[in-house]
Design a protein around this motif. Structure first.
Motif, PDB file in Angstrom:
ATOM      1  N   LEU B  39      24.763  52.260  36.388  1.00  0.00           N
ATOM      2  CA  LEU B  39      26.022  51.503  36.470  1.00  0.00           C
ATOM      3  C   LEU B  39      26.202  50.576  35.272  1.00  0.00           C
ATOM      4  O   LEU B  39      27.301  50.464  34.729  1.00  0.00           O
ATOM      5  CB  LEU B  39      26.063  50.683  37.758  1.00  0.00           C
ATOM      6  N   ILE B  40      25.118  49.901  34.870  1.00  0.00           N
ATOM      7  CA  ILE B  40      25.209  48.993  33.725  1.00  0.00           C
ATOM      8  C   ILE B  40      25.683  49.772  32.508  1.00  0.00           C
ATOM      9  O   ILE B  40      26.583  49.341  31.782  1.00  0.00           O
ATOM     10  CB  ILE B  40      23.844  48.298  33.462  1.00  0.00           C
ATOM     11  N   ARG B  41      25.092  50.954  32.309  1.00  0.00           N
ATOM     12  CA  ARG B  41      25.463  51.766  31.155  1.00  0.00           C
ATOM     13  C   ARG B  41      26.909  52.268  31.271  1.00  0.00           C
ATOM     14  O   ARG B  41      27.725  52.088  30.368  1.00  0.00           O
ATOM     15  CB  ARG B  41      24.497  52.951  31.027  1.00  0.00           C
ATOM     16  N   GLN B  42      27.239  52.838  32.420  1.00  0.00           N
ATOM     17  CA  GLN B  42      28.566  53.451  32.578  1.00  0.00           C
ATOM     18  C   GLN B  42      29.691  52.411  32.591  1.00  0.00           C
ATOM     19  O   GLN B  42      30.724  52.581  31.943  1.00  0.00           O
ATOM     20  CB  GLN B  42      28.602  54.289  33.868  1.00  0.00           C
ATOM     21  N   MET B  43      29.486  51.307  33.329  1.00  0.00           N
ATOM     22  CA  MET B  43      30.556  50.316  33.443  1.00  0.00           C
ATOM     23  C   MET B  43      30.766  49.567  32.137  1.00  0.00           C
ATOM     24  O   MET B  43      31.896  49.241  31.771  1.00  0.00           O
ATOM     25  CB  MET B  43      30.262  49.332  34.580  1.00  0.00           C
ATOM     26  N   SER B  44      29.676  49.288  31.401  1.00  0.00           N
ATOM     27  CA  SER B  44      29.866  48.563  30.138  1.00  0.00           C
ATOM     28  C   SER B  44      30.512  49.490  29.111  1.00  0.00           C
ATOM     29  O   SER B  44      31.374  49.073  28.342  1.00  0.00           O
ATOM     30  CB  SER B  44      28.551  47.985  29.624  1.00  0.00           C
ATOM     31  N   GLN B  45      30.130  50.753  29.133  1.00  0.00           N
ATOM     32  CA  GLN B  45      30.767  51.713  28.222  1.00  0.00           C
ATOM     33  C   GLN B  45      32.269  51.793  28.512  1.00  0.00           C
ATOM     34  O   GLN B  45      33.100  51.848  27.614  1.00  0.00           O
ATOM     35  CB  GLN B  45      30.120  53.090  28.376  1.00  0.00           C
ATOM     36  N   HIS B  46      32.591  51.761  29.806  1.00  0.00           N
ATOM     37  CA  HIS B  46      33.982  51.817  30.241  1.00  0.00           C
ATOM     38  C   HIS B  46      34.738  50.564  29.763  1.00  0.00           C
ATOM     39  O   HIS B  46      35.846  50.650  29.224  1.00  0.00           O
ATOM     40  CB  HIS B  46      33.975  51.922  31.764  1.00  0.00           C
ATOM     41  N   ALA B  47      34.097  49.394  29.930  1.00  0.00           N
ATOM     42  CA  ALA B  47      34.730  48.139  29.504  1.00  0.00           C
ATOM     43  C   ALA B  47      34.928  48.114  27.984  1.00  0.00           C
ATOM     44  O   ALA B  47      36.007  47.779  27.486  1.00  0.00           O
ATOM     45  CB  ALA B  47      33.868  46.949  29.941  1.00  0.00           C
ATOM     46  N   HIS B  48      33.879  48.501  27.257  1.00  0.00           N
ATOM     47  CA  HIS B  48      33.991  48.519  25.792  1.00  0.00           C
ATOM     48  C   HIS B  48      35.115  49.462  25.343  1.00  0.00           C
ATOM     49  O   HIS B  48      35.825  49.183  24.382  1.00  0.00           O
ATOM     50  CB  HIS B  48      32.675  48.988  25.152  1.00  0.00           C
ATOM     51  N   SER B  49      35.268  50.579  26.049  1.00  0.00           N
ATOM     52  CA  SER B  49      36.302  51.552  25.667  1.00  0.00           C
ATOM     53  C   SER B  49      37.693  50.935  25.775  1.00  0.00           C
ATOM     54  O   SER B  49      38.557  51.169  24.933  1.00  0.00           O
ATOM     55  CB  SER B  49      36.240  52.788  26.565  1.00  0.00           C
ATOM     56  N   GLU B  50      37.904  50.169  26.848  1.00  0.00           N
ATOM     57  CA  GLU B  50      39.211  49.531  27.022  1.00  0.00           C
ATOM     58  C   GLU B  50      39.495  48.593  25.848  1.00  0.00           C
ATOM     59  O   GLU B  50      40.605  48.554  25.312  1.00  0.00           O
ATOM     60  CB  GLU B  50      39.249  48.724  28.328  1.00  0.00           C
ATOM     61  N   VAL B  51      38.487  47.842  25.455  1.00  0.00           N
ATOM     62  CA  VAL B  51      38.690  46.830  24.420  1.00  0.00           C
ATOM     63  C   VAL B  51      38.791  47.467  23.024  1.00  0.00           C
ATOM     64  O   VAL B  51      39.698  47.135  22.249  1.00  0.00           O
ATOM     65  CB  VAL B  51      37.559  45.773  24.484  1.00  0.00           C
ATOM     66  N   ILE B  52      37.889  48.400  22.709  1.00  0.00           N
ATOM     67  CA  ILE B  52      37.965  49.073  21.403  1.00  0.00           C
ATOM     68  C   ILE B  52      39.264  49.889  21.332  1.00  0.00           C
ATOM     69  O   ILE B  52      39.876  50.002  20.259  1.00  0.00           O
ATOM     70  CB  ILE B  52      36.739  49.985  21.174  1.00  0.00           C
ATOM     71  N   GLY B  53      39.710  50.400  22.477  1.00  0.00           N
ATOM     72  CA  GLY B  53      40.942  51.190  22.526  1.00  0.00           C
ATOM     73  C   GLY B  53      42.182  50.407  22.125  1.00  0.00           C
ATOM     74  O   GLY B  53      43.247  50.984  21.877  1.00  0.00           O
ATOM     75  N   MET B  54      42.074  49.085  22.067  1.00  0.00           N
ATOM     76  CA  MET B  54      43.224  48.284  21.625  1.00  0.00           C
ATOM     77  C   MET B  54      43.457  48.461  20.120  1.00  0.00           C
ATOM     78  O   MET B  54      44.557  48.235  19.622  1.00  0.00           O
ATOM     79  CB  MET B  54      42.983  46.797  21.930  1.00  0.00           C
ATOM     80  N   GLN B  55      42.424  48.841  19.379  1.00  0.00           N
ATOM     81  CA  GLN B  55      42.553  48.887  17.915  1.00  0.00           C
ATOM     82  C   GLN B  55      43.473  49.989  17.392  1.00  0.00           C
ATOM     83  O   GLN B  55      44.368  49.694  16.592  1.00  0.00           O
ATOM     84  CB  GLN B  55      41.173  48.999  17.263  1.00  0.00           C
TER      85      GLN B  55
END
Lengths: 97, 309
Positions: B39-55
């Motif tokens: 979960l730590i791996r999957q959820m943080s990857q998911h969160a990072h994707s949302e934020v990097i996806g803003m670029q």
């Protein structure tokens, strides 16, 4: 639950969707003080008119029952079935009861 | 406390009984380390994707073709930031701090969706991203609403409510361009050509090459396999393309039956190349995040000084 070093404390967010309804947990945010907490909660959780009321409270101030205690913590209420209306016998044909 | 008297085996049995009964696992419940780490791996990857996806989308804010489209794009990007925050706070319930998550991202130990390592070259890319990238994300996230970890599931429910606006605004951009001049039509088709395969790659490797799928399925972190979700996305997206006159860039595309299509296989060499950091924009995306995170350090520092705990 951990607090972070540089991003402020963790706060839990509760939203009331309509006047008169209960507040419901929505998630958490980070903030350095009460004002920032309520504003961050607004910007993060109510961008589409989800709320008529908003509460924030520091996560560390929330008291909860730990899962391992659940059983005996709630035990005292389990043997009092007479608190439920269905416990009582009613005569055939009684109305508005 | 009772915990110390119960063996690991008993705890695991209890845990799996809950999972099998479709009960959610909550932050304070006992869970196997492997479940927590997944979960730590999957959820943080998911969160990072949302934020990097803003670029990639932020790239077009100043050049949006109308005030209407600019306002919409701003609102969409703000949502992505918000989704990142829902997911970080849900992931933090696993006992990892937000600073730690960001540090892992900066060190390259945590990943984000590879699709954001492709550049956004024209305005039509805003259409293609909303329609295809958000469309693929929704397909995945709808399924994750039923994930077994309570905070993750609740974040997904909230996100799914907001994502359908994202997909519709993207499809509207593509449709309007297809109704426009020949140049606009070509621009829309070019965007589809470039984003189609990266969108299909978003679902990850084939199930047979996805080593972590089995435990994730057993413990109901994931509810559907990569290949199933990808097929769902393909089947609903192809008719949407055809409706507005776009052509799927796949010469081997076969219509098997109504709403069931077979595509060529994905170029997995390209997939792994981008995952392993060698896509067109990997360096740029991370460098941008690190730069602005560091430039904001003085704000966090002065805020914590003026509000000591």
């Amino acid at each position: 639950m951990s607090n972070t070093d540089t991003q402020g404390e963790l706060w839990e967010v509760f939203i009331q969707s309509k006047p008169g309804q209960s507040f419901k947990h929505a998630g958490a945010i980070h903030a350095f003080d009460r004002e920032m907490a309520i504003e961050n909660a607004r910007d993060t959780y109510t961008r589409r008119g989800e709320g008529s009321g908003l509460w924030v409270v520091r996560s560390k101030d929330i008291v909860s029952v730990t899962p391992n205690e659940e059983g005996y913590f709630f035990d005292p209420s389990n043997d009092k079935v007479y608190r439920n209306p269905t416990f009582y016998e009613m005569p055939e044909g009684v109305k508005h009861m | 406390m009772k915990t110390s008297l119960i063996s690991q085996e008993e705890l695991l049995l209890e845990f799996e009984k809950k999972i099998n009964a479709e009960q959610k696992i909550e932050p304070l419940d006992w869970m196997p380390d492997e479940y927590r780490n997944h979960l730590i791996r999957q959820m943080s990857q998911h969160a990072h994707s949302e934020v990097i996806g803003m670029q990639p989308e932020g790239n077009w804010i100043t050049r949006a073709p109308s005030l209407r489209s600019k306002k919409i794009l701003l609102a969409k990007i703000q949502d992505e930031g918000g989704h990142g925050l829902y997911l970080y706070s849900a992931a933090e319930t696993l006992g990892v701090s937000r600073d730690q998550f960001i540090q892992w991202l900066h060190e390259g130990k945590a990943k984000y969706a590879s699709v954001f390592n492709y550049p956004t070259l024209t305005w039509a890319d805003m259409g293609a991203i909303g329609w295809l990238v958000d469309g693929a994300a929704i397909t995945n996230q709808v399924s994750l609403q039923r994930t077994s970890y309570g905070p993750y599931s609740r974040a997904m429910v909230r996100i799914c409510k907001e994502e359908s606006f994202h997909q519709r605004q993207g499809y509207e951009i593509m449709w309007k361009m297809m109704e426009g001049t020949k140049d606009q039509q070509e621009m829309a088709q070019d965007a589809l050509n470039r984003w189609w395969w990266p969108a299909l790659m978003m679902f990850g490797p084939h199930d047979s090459d996805s080593p972590r799928t089995s435990n994730a399925m057993k413990w109901k972190i994931k509810r559907e396999t990569n290949d199933n979700l990808r097929q769902k996305f393909i089947n609903k997206t192809i008719p949407q393309a055809e409706l507005i006159g776009l052509k799927i860039p796949d010469s081997n595309l076969v219509k098997l039956s109504d709403e069931n299509y077979q595509t060529s296989d994905i170029n997995w060499d390209e997939f792994w190349k981008v995952v392993n950091g060698n896509g067109p924009c990997n360096e740029q995306r991370l460098a941008h995040h690190i730069k602005y995170h560091n430039e904001g350090a003085w704000v966090r520092e002065s805020a914590s000084l003026s509000n000591p705990k």
